[in-house]
Design an enzyme around this catalytic site. Structure first.
Site, PDB file in Angstrom:
ATOM      1  N   LYS A  10       0.822  -1.205   0.000  1.00  0.00           N
ATOM      2  CA  LYS A  10       0.000   0.000   0.000  1.00  0.00           C
ATOM      3  C   LYS A  10       0.860   1.260   0.000  1.00  0.00           C
ATOM      4  O   LYS A  10       0.631   2.178  -0.787  1.00  0.00           O
ATOM      5  CB  LYS A  10      -0.924   0.000   1.220  1.00  0.00           C
ATOM      6  N   ASP A  34      -6.201  -0.585   0.635  1.00  0.00           N
ATOM      7  CA  ASP A  34      -6.213  -0.734   2.086  1.00  0.00           C
ATOM      8  C   ASP A  34      -7.628  -1.069   2.543  1.00  0.00           C
ATOM      9  O   ASP A  34      -8.495  -1.378   1.727  1.00  0.00           O
ATOM     10  CB  ASP A  34      -5.673   0.529   2.770  1.00  0.00           C
TER      11      ASP A  34
END
Length: 219
Positions: free
Chosen positions: A123, A142
């Site tokens: 991420k 996420d």
DNA sequence: ATCCCGAGGG
DNA sequence: CCCTCTGGAT
């Protein structure tokens, strides 16, 4: 999801969460070092907590060289008010050291190189690539992005690879950096995990989750 | 009590 | 897939 709906979603997100002054809420689009460090620090804490330590951190350590010269014990008190500060102090100092020692003092621009830095996962790497460099490798997936995109009916998967592929429908009219920012912000502010703010949601008419909730409540 | 713009390690 | 790491705001 059909491409027209995806583009409509993107346009509304972009309109409601304009990027002002080259920054998202608190992460700059135009500074790779700050983008990287702030994204590492923001794991599982609030943007408020990170914002509160941002100026103190970068005024003392404005560059990878400066941060690499520090010790985690020296950095830790500065970020003490955010969660996981012990591990994060080691992460950001270690990341700065590796940037200096292995990448000539420049934040690297590939997924593999970024993920070789301590504290940098998929991420964070995608955020830095898309925000700071405009490099379109992938969507930052996420918990917010998973929840928002699933509720909207853009994906039915929990696999980040498949979610990324499904969310590419958002891209024709926007940059990946914007897409990464917009979905996360919508998930934080309106499409929250609990008690989503349907009344304030400008995507309500396109939302599968809202439609199901309305149907479940009607007799 | 519960959650917060995850990553590392088992 | 599971667990741990952490202080602050509500």
């Amino acid at each position: 999801m059909d491409p027209d709906t995806a583009c409509a979603i993107y346009r509304r997100l972009s309109k409601h969460y304009p990027i002002v002054g080259g920054r998202t809420n608190f992460i700059p689009f135009d500074n790779p070092f700050e983008s990287l460090i702030l994204t590492i620090l923001s794991a599982q804490t609030t943007d408020r907590s990170v914002t509160a330590v941002r100026d103190a951190l970068f005024s003392r350590y404005p560059t990878p060289e400066a941060l690499a010269a520090a010790s985690p014990a020296e950095v830790e008190p500065i970020i003490r008010t955010i969660g996981f500060h012990h591990a994060k102090a080691a992460y950001i100092v270690g990341t700065a050291q590796k940037i200096v020692e292995s990448f000539g003092g420049e934040v690297p621009r590939t997924m593999d190189e970024l993920r070789s830095l301590p504290g940098v996962g998929r991420k964070t790497a995608n955020i830095v690539l898309s925000h700071a460099f405009g490099i379109n490798i992938g969507i930052a997936v996420d918990t917010h992005v998973k929840r928002v995109s699933h509720r909207l009916g853009m994906t039915d998967s929990r696999n980040p690879d498949i979610i990324e592929r499904d969310l590419m429908a958002l891209l024709p009219e926007g940059t990946w950096g914007e897409v990464n920012y917009l979905l996360i912000r919508h998930g934080r502010e309106i499409c929250t995990a609990r008690n989503p703010q349907h009344d304030a949601c400008f995507l309500r008419d396109l939302c599968r989750y809202y439609a199901e909730e309305v149907r479940a409540k009607s007799p």
